[in-house]
Write a protein that holds these residues in place. Structure first.
Motif, PDB file in Angstrom:
ATOM      1  N   HIS A  99     116.549 -20.192 -12.960  1.00  0.00           N
ATOM      2  CA  HIS A  99     117.447 -20.749 -13.981  1.00  0.00           C
ATOM      3  C   HIS A  99     117.959 -22.104 -13.505  1.00  0.00           C
ATOM      4  N   GLN A 100     117.977 -23.075 -14.401  1.00  0.00           N
ATOM      5  CA  GLN A 100     118.356 -24.433 -14.013  1.00  0.00           C
ATOM      6  C   GLN A 100     119.822 -24.555 -13.592  1.00  0.00           C
ATOM      7  N   ASN A 101     120.657 -23.581 -13.942  1.00  0.00           N
ATOM      8  CA  ASN A 101     122.074 -23.662 -13.583  1.00  0.00           C
ATOM      9  C   ASN A 101     122.407 -22.817 -12.363  1.00  0.00           C
ATOM     10  N   CYS A 102     121.387 -22.276 -11.711  1.00  0.00           N
ATOM     11  CA  CYS A 102     121.576 -21.496 -10.488  1.00  0.00           C
ATOM     12  C   CYS A 102     121.225 -22.389  -9.304  1.00  0.00           C
ATOM     13  N   PHE A 103     122.188 -22.621  -8.404  1.00  0.00           N
ATOM     14  CA  PHE A 103     121.927 -23.577  -7.332  1.00  0.00           C
ATOM     15  C   PHE A 103     121.929 -22.945  -5.943  1.00  0.00           C
ATOM     16  N   GLY A 104     122.128 -21.628  -5.856  1.00  0.00           N
ATOM     17  CA  GLY A 104     122.114 -21.043  -4.530  1.00  0.00           C
ATOM     18  C   GLY A 104     122.459 -19.569  -4.532  1.00  0.00           C
ATOM     19  N   ALA A 105     122.404 -18.976  -3.339  1.00  0.00           N
ATOM     20  CA  ALA A 105     122.760 -17.572  -3.153  1.00  0.00           C
ATOM     21  C   ALA A 105     123.456 -17.413  -1.810  1.00  0.00           C
ATOM     22  N   LYS A 106     124.579 -16.704  -1.827  1.00  0.00           N
ATOM     23  CA  LYS A 106     125.244 -16.302  -0.593  1.00  0.00           C
ATOM     24  C   LYS A 106     124.832 -14.869  -0.306  1.00  0.00           C
ATOM     25  N   LEU A 107     124.285 -14.640   0.892  1.00  0.00           N
ATOM     26  CA  LEU A 107     123.738 -13.332   1.231  1.00  0.00           C
ATOM     27  C   LEU A 107     124.615 -12.654   2.273  1.00  0.00           C
ATOM     28  N   THR A 108     125.629 -11.941   1.799  1.00  0.00           N
ATOM     29  CA  THR A 108     126.491 -11.180   2.696  1.00  0.00           C
ATOM     30  C   THR A 108     125.940  -9.760   2.807  1.00  0.00           C
ATOM     31  N   CYS A 109     124.636  -9.711   2.930  1.00  0.00           N
ATOM     32  CA  CYS A 109     123.910  -8.464   3.139  1.00  0.00           C
ATOM     33  C   CYS A 109     123.237  -8.502   4.505  1.00  0.00           C
ATOM     34  N   ALA A 110     123.395  -9.628   5.205  1.00  0.00           N
ATOM     35  CA  ALA A 110     122.899  -9.818   6.571  1.00  0.00           C
ATOM     36  C   ALA A 110     121.386  -9.699   6.678  1.00  0.00           C
ATOM     37  N   SER A 111     120.672  -9.972   5.600  1.00  0.00           N
ATOM     38  CA  SER A 111     119.217  -9.878   5.623  1.00  0.00           C
ATOM     39  C   SER A 111     118.594 -11.261   5.804  1.00  0.00           C
ATOM     40  N   VAL A 112     118.169 -11.554   7.023  1.00  0.00           N
ATOM     41  CA  VAL A 112     117.534 -12.832   7.292  1.00  0.00           C
ATOM     42  C   VAL A 112     116.181 -12.914   6.568  1.00  0.00           C
ATOM     43  N   GLY A 113     115.461 -11.787   6.530  1.00  0.00           N
ATOM     44  CA  GLY A 113     114.157 -11.781   5.865  1.00  0.00           C
ATOM     45  C   GLY A 113     114.267 -12.048   4.380  1.00  0.00           C
ATOM     46  N   LYS A 114     115.277 -11.461   3.742  1.00  0.00           N
ATOM     47  CA  LYS A 114     115.491 -11.716   2.311  1.00  0.00           C
ATOM     48  C   LYS A 114     115.749 -13.195   2.068  1.00  0.00           C
ATOM     49  N   GLY A 115     116.597 -13.771   2.925  1.00  0.00           N
ATOM     50  CA  GLY A 115     116.889 -15.191   2.792  1.00  0.00           C
ATOM     51  C   GLY A 115     115.666 -16.051   3.025  1.00  0.00           C
ATOM     52  N   GLN A 116     114.829 -15.650   3.961  1.00  0.00           N
ATOM     53  CA  GLN A 116     113.624 -16.437   4.243  1.00  0.00           C
ATOM     54  C   GLN A 116     112.679 -16.426   3.052  1.00  0.00           C
ATOM     55  N   ARG A 117     112.514 -15.273   2.432  1.00  0.00           N
ATOM     56  CA  ARG A 117     111.626 -15.213   1.260  1.00  0.00           C
ATOM     57  C   ARG A 117     112.175 -16.048   0.110  1.00  0.00           C
ATOM     58  N   LEU A 118     113.497 -15.998  -0.084  1.00  0.00           N
ATOM     59  CA  LEU A 118     114.120 -16.801  -1.136  1.00  0.00           C
ATOM     60  C   LEU A 118     113.985 -18.290  -0.824  1.00  0.00           C
ATOM     61  N   ALA A 119     114.168 -18.659   0.438  1.00  0.00           N
ATOM     62  CA  ALA A 119     114.051 -20.062   0.829  1.00  0.00           C
ATOM     63  C   ALA A 119     112.619 -20.567   0.687  1.00  0.00           C
ATOM     64  N   LEU A 120     111.651 -19.746   1.052  1.00  0.00           N
ATOM     65  CA  LEU A 120     110.260 -20.160   0.913  1.00  0.00           C
ATOM     66  C   LEU A 120     109.928 -20.488  -0.536  1.00  0.00           C
ATOM     67  N   HIS A 121     110.472 -19.699  -1.452  1.00  0.00           N
ATOM     68  CA  HIS A 121     110.224 -19.946  -2.878  1.00  0.00           C
ATOM     69  C   HIS A 121     110.937 -21.218  -3.342  1.00  0.00           C
ATOM     70  N   THR A 122     112.225 -21.333  -3.016  1.00  0.00           N
ATOM     71  CA  THR A 122     113.028 -22.422  -3.579  1.00  0.00           C
ATOM     72  C   THR A 122     112.841 -23.751  -2.849  1.00  0.00           C
ATOM     73  N   GLN A 123     112.213 -23.723  -1.688  1.00  0.00           N
ATOM     74  CA  GLN A 123     111.935 -24.970  -0.974  1.00  0.00           C
ATOM     75  C   GLN A 123     110.475 -25.413  -1.119  1.00  0.00           C
ATOM     76  N   SER A 124     109.736 -24.682  -1.938  1.00  0.00           N
ATOM     77  CA  SER A 124     108.341 -25.067  -2.173  1.00  0.00           C
ATOM     78  C   SER A 124     108.280 -26.318  -3.048  1.00  0.00           C
ATOM     79  N   GLU A 125     107.201 -27.057  -2.920  1.00  0.00           N
ATOM     80  CA  GLU A 125     107.039 -28.262  -3.723  1.00  0.00           C
ATOM     81  C   GLU A 125     106.949 -27.924  -5.211  1.00  0.00           C
TER      82      GLU A 125
END
Length: 336
Positions: free
Chosen positions: A178-204
Motif C-alpha cells: 500500500h502506498q501509504n504504508c511506510f514501515g513496520a515495527k516488529l516487537t515480536c523479536a523475529s529477525v528472520g521475519k524482518g529480513q524477509r520483509l526488508a528483502l521485499h521492500t528494499q528490492s529494486e
C-alpha cells in the motif's frame, strides 16, 4: 488492495530516516497522575539532542490510558519542545491505533492536526477472540486505515500488547504494497521475519513501485546488530528512555562496520551490543513502572514520573534488579 495515498511523499516536510527511535514514556505526576508536560518536554529535548528519534503515544507512552484531548496535547507539547530547541526537522511518529478502524482514522486525523508527521498503528487486540485469526478482517482494518489516514502509517506488530495477534512476513509484505504504508515495527523479536520483509521492500522492483522508502524497525535494541546485518533500518526501543547515547553509538558503530567491513569496528559494535543486550533485557523485565523509576533514579529526578493505575510502580525487587542490571550501561552512558 487499494493503493490510495492521501499524502504524497513530496508533501512531507520532515522525512523519516534510518536510525534508532525511542517510544517515550508519558510522565505522570505522583499525586494526581496528571501529565507532567515539563518533564515530557525535557525528555523530548534530551532524546533529540542524543540523535534519538521521537515516538509518542505508544505502549511505553501508555496511550491507552490517555483521553483523546491528552493524546493531542502530548503531540503538541512534543512539537513545541522540538521546534523551540532547534529540532524543527525532527519528525514525530505518534501512536493512533485503537479498537476500530473508524476511531483509528479519527485519531490519525487529530494527530496530524496536533503536529505529528507519521502514525504507528497496532492491531485491534480487544476483539482478538473474534478476529485474531481472521486475517481478511485484520487486513480490511489496515486497508481502511491506510486508505483514509492523512499521515503515512507504520504497522506495529506487538503480540504482547495485541492479545497475541502476530503477523507473519507474508501478511506484512502484502500491507507494505500500500502506498501509504511506510514501515513496520516488529516487537515480536523475529529477525528472520524482518529480513524477509526488508528483502521485499528494499528490492529494486519494490522501489520502482514506491517513491517512499520502507523501514523495518525491530522493537528491541538487544537485537539491533543482528537486525542491521539482516537489512533492518534501525530499531524503536524503550530502553532509549534511559541510555539513548549508548544505543545511538551502537547503531553508528554497527553501520560503520557493516559499510566498511572494518574488523575493529565490528568488534566494537559487538561489545556495545553485549552491553545493550544486558540493559535491554533488564528494562523489559522491569516494565513501564520500572522504566520510569530508572529515569528518575539514574537520569534525572522527576523525569519519569509514575504510571497510571492499574500499572504497578517499581517494586523493591525491581529497583534492586535495575540497580544491578543497569550499572554498567548507565556508567557507560554517563561517560559519553
Amino acid at each position: 488492495m487499494s493503493n490510495a495515498s492521501p499524502m504524497s511523499p513530496s508533501a512531507l516536510s520532515r522525512p523519516f530516516t534510518d536510525g534508532v527511535y525511542c517510544p517515550l514514556i508519558t510522565p505522570f505526576k505522583p499525586d494526581t497522575e496528571a501529565i507532567d508536560f515539563d518533564a515530557l518536554q525535557a525528555q523530548v529535548v534530551r532524546l533529540a539532542s542524543a540523535r534519538m528519534g521521537i515516538v509518542v503515544l505508544g505502549t511505553n507512552g501508555e496511550a491507552s490510558h490517555l483521553s483523546d484531548t491528552e493524546r493531542a496535547a502530548v503531540i503538541r507539547a512534543t512539537r513545541e519542545a522540538l521546534d523551540s530547541n532547534g529540532f524543527t526537522q525532527t519528525p514525530i511518529l505518534a501512536g493512533t491505533g485503537t479498537g476500530s478502524a473508524k476511531e483509528t482514522i479519527r485519531l490519525s486525523i487529530e494527530a496530524r492536526e496536533a503536529g505529528a508527521d507519521y502514525v504507528i498503528i497496532i492491531p485491534p487486540g480487544y476483539f482478538s477472540f473474534a478476529v485474531g485469526r481472521d486475517l481478511p478482517s485484520l487486513k480490511k482494518f489496515f486497508i481502511q486505515v491506510l486508505d483514509a489516514s492523512p499521515l503515512p502509517v507504520m504497522i506495529y506488530n506487538f503480540p504482547g500488547a495485541a492479545s497475541g495477534i502476530d503477523f507473519d512476513s507474508d501478511f506484512l509484505i502484502d500491507l507494505a504494497e500500500h502506498q501509504n504504508c511506510f514501515g513496520a515495527k516488529l516487537t515480536c523479536a523475529s529477525v528472520g521475519k524482518g529480513q524477509r520483509l526488508a528483502l521485499h521492500t528494499q528490492s529494486e522492483a519494490y522501489k520502482a513501485r514506491h517513491p517512499r522508502p520502507f523501514f523495518v524497525m525491530p522493537g528491541f535494541s538487544d537485537i539491533l546488530l543482528p537486525a542491521l546485518v539482516s537489512h533492518a533500518s534501525g530499531c524503536i526501543t524503550g530502553t532509549g528512555n534511559i541510555i539513548p547515547k549508548t544505543i545511538v553509538k551502537l547503531y553508528d558503530t554497527a553501520v560503520s562496520a557493516l559499510t566498511t567491513g572494518d574488523a575493529a569496528q565490528l568488534a566494537a559494535a559487538r561489545a556495545l551490543q553485549d552491553l545493550v543486550a544486558e540493559a535491554d533485557w533488564v528494562v523489559v523485565k522491569a516494565g513501564i513502572g520500572g522504566t520510569k523509576y530508572a529515569m528518575d533514579a539514574y537520569v534525572q529526578e522527576g523525569l519519569g514520573g509514575v504510571p497510571r493505575a492499574p500499572l504497578p510502580h517499581a517494586s523493591t525487587a525491581i529497583r534492586a534488579m535495575l540497580a544491578t542490571g543497569l550499572k554498567r550501561a548507565v556508567a557507560y552512558e554517563n561517560s559519553l
